[in-house]
Design an enzyme around this catalytic site. Sequence first.
Site, PDB file in Angstrom:
ATOM      1  N   HIS A 194       0.830  -1.218   0.000  1.00 52.00           N
ATOM      2  CA  HIS A 194       0.000   0.000   0.000  1.00 52.00           C
ATOM      3  C   HIS A 194       0.865   1.268   0.000  1.00 52.00           C
ATOM      4  O   HIS A 194       0.411   2.314   0.464  1.00 52.00           O
ATOM      5  CB  HIS A 194      -0.960   0.026   1.191  1.00 52.00           C
ATOM      6  CG  HIS A 194      -1.692  -1.264   1.404  1.00 52.00           C
ATOM      7  ND1 HIS A 194      -2.930  -1.530   0.859  1.00 52.00           N
ATOM      8  CD2 HIS A 194      -1.330  -2.390   2.088  1.00 52.00           C
ATOM      9  CE1 HIS A 194      -3.313  -2.747   1.204  1.00 52.00           C
ATOM     10  NE2 HIS A 194      -2.351  -3.300   1.950  1.00 52.00           N
ATOM     11  N   SER A 236      14.587  22.078 -15.730  1.00 49.73           N
ATOM     12  CA  SER A 236      13.395  22.886 -15.969  1.00 49.73           C
ATOM     13  C   SER A 236      13.821  24.236 -16.520  1.00 49.73           C
ATOM     14  O   SER A 236      14.859  24.773 -16.127  1.00 49.73           O
ATOM     15  CB  SER A 236      12.637  23.065 -14.654  1.00 49.73           C
ATOM     16  OG  SER A 236      11.815  24.215 -14.727  1.00 49.73           O
ATOM     17  N   LYS A 244      15.602  22.129 -10.482  1.00 43.01           N
ATOM     18  CA  LYS A 244      14.995  20.869 -10.896  1.00 43.01           C
ATOM     19  C   LYS A 244      15.942  19.947 -11.664  1.00 43.01           C
ATOM     20  O   LYS A 244      16.735  20.380 -12.484  1.00 43.01           O
ATOM     21  CB  LYS A 244      13.762  21.135 -11.786  1.00 43.01           C
ATOM     22  CG  LYS A 244      12.600  21.768 -11.074  1.00 43.01           C
ATOM     23  CD  LYS A 244      11.978  20.886 -10.013  1.00 43.01           C
ATOM     24  CE  LYS A 244      11.179  19.743 -10.609  1.00 43.01           C
ATOM     25  NZ  LYS A 244       9.959  20.224 -11.275  1.00 43.01           N
ATOM     26  N   GLU A 297       9.888   8.650 -16.799  1.00 42.68           N
ATOM     27  CA  GLU A 297       8.540   9.215 -16.995  1.00 42.68           C
ATOM     28  C   GLU A 297       8.032   8.941 -18.408  1.00 42.68           C
ATOM     29  O   GLU A 297       6.873   8.580 -18.613  1.00 42.68           O
ATOM     30  CB  GLU A 297       8.560  10.729 -16.762  1.00 42.68           C
ATOM     31  CG  GLU A 297       8.719  11.132 -15.318  1.00 42.68           C
ATOM     32  CD  GLU A 297       8.805  12.646 -15.199  1.00 42.68           C
ATOM     33  OE1 GLU A 297       7.787  13.275 -14.894  1.00 42.68           O
ATOM     34  OE2 GLU A 297       9.893  13.202 -15.437  1.00 42.68           O
TER      35      GLU A 297
END
Length: 465
Positions: free
Chosen positions: A162, A283, A289, A296
């Site tokens: 979980h 970024s 970043k 991804e």
Amino acid sequence: MSKEQDTSKLWGGRFSEATDAFVQRFTASVQFDQRMAAQDIKGSLAHAAMLCQVGVLDAAELEEIEQGLAQIQAEIDAGSFQWSIELEDVHMNIEARLTQLIGVTGKKLHTGRSRNDQVATDIRLYLRSGIDAIAAQLSRLQHGTIALAAQHTDTIMPGFTHLQTAQPVAFGHHLLAWNEMLQRDYGRLMDCRGRLNQSPLGAAALAGTTYPIDREHTASALGFDKPTENSLDSVSDRDFAIEFCSFAALLMTHLSRMSEELVLWTSSQFNFIELPDRFCTGSSIMPQKKNPDVPELVRGKVGRVNGHLISLLTLMKSQPLAYNKDNQEDKEPLFDTVDTVLDSIRAFADMIPAIRPQQEQMREAARRGFSTATDLADYLVGLGLPFRDAHEVVGQAVAHGVANDLDLAEMDLATLQGFCADIREDVFEVLTLEGSIAARDHLGGTAPAQVAAAARRAMALLEQR
Ligand code: ARG
């Protein structure tokens, strides 16, 4: 539309007007099936050699065809081949050029053959080489994963259920779980290859041919295990492409799960691993970043692969025997699936060996989350408590820890004895992370010795390929 007979077409004989220009473009496949040119030429070479062997072509004709096809392959390789929409598809483009190059003998190549068995052959050959390239990358990815696991048999991280800290596990154990998924994917890929690798050549349009062809000859020349059994089925079904896409959907699903974990682990909240800069981008607005773009993107590419599987299933659904033009639609989804899977595994095969585990952070996360609570319950069972009662006692200890910001191993003996008077000093052995993983010492468990043995077995399996 002109009423004159269309003489530019290889099938123009029975037609009394030219094809509508839009219909010509709408029905053509050369824009995308020219990718199968090398396979088409190999198939033609095998077919021509067989025709010569059974006496339909003579040796001089075979030689002309072989030379013509070699020249065509050279033109394609050089980028000088003129592809034409009027000639509809890769098959007729090549055949027309052959006739242009060698004259009347070129027109004999299509004896005893149809584009229906030709395309069924080409697409199998194309997919087979795609499968072989994917298998090689998959082996490389598995090798990197297993090798990293072997270095981290006793690196401790929290295991999750979980997405909540559950029990400590070895980082290598987690990596080997990924390898199991990939190992099954490899098995599915090989099953698919085995069923695909039969030669439909000789089925002709749908019913076979009146020429004395030798299907074993072409099958073995093209590296197929044997010829297919039934001519109608041979030109019709694309189940091998569907099977491949279903392998691909599962593999991409697995890569998406791995991606998701990499994305989580690289976040500053987890900080379990570092990905080298070459797999990340920055970024344009936020200078701090470093984004895990590669995982991804792989996670995102599952969408198109799942879509292609549904496209092909839907394409085949309710198609009557034998060949229907619908099947021309099999190529783009299939090609894109091969490309997407190949790129995605390649990205992973490059990236996984470069992962830098942040061992201290992983360990600290495992230590913080009461991850040895089950071990304490098992210890109490050893003292004679029924498991349910032990569970209750440990629950109270955890509640105390939550209230006082203490992990179980940080409580003193007197505090622990407050929950169960029989607890002794040796309890601290099971409350340590090392004690917890070492105790799961059986096949499939996370004890370092088991993980090391599992990595050795996995590597040995890989080396048998
Ligand atoms: N371009 C066609 C395809 O991809 C080749 C087979 C055409 N056969 C036919 N009978 N029209 O399926």
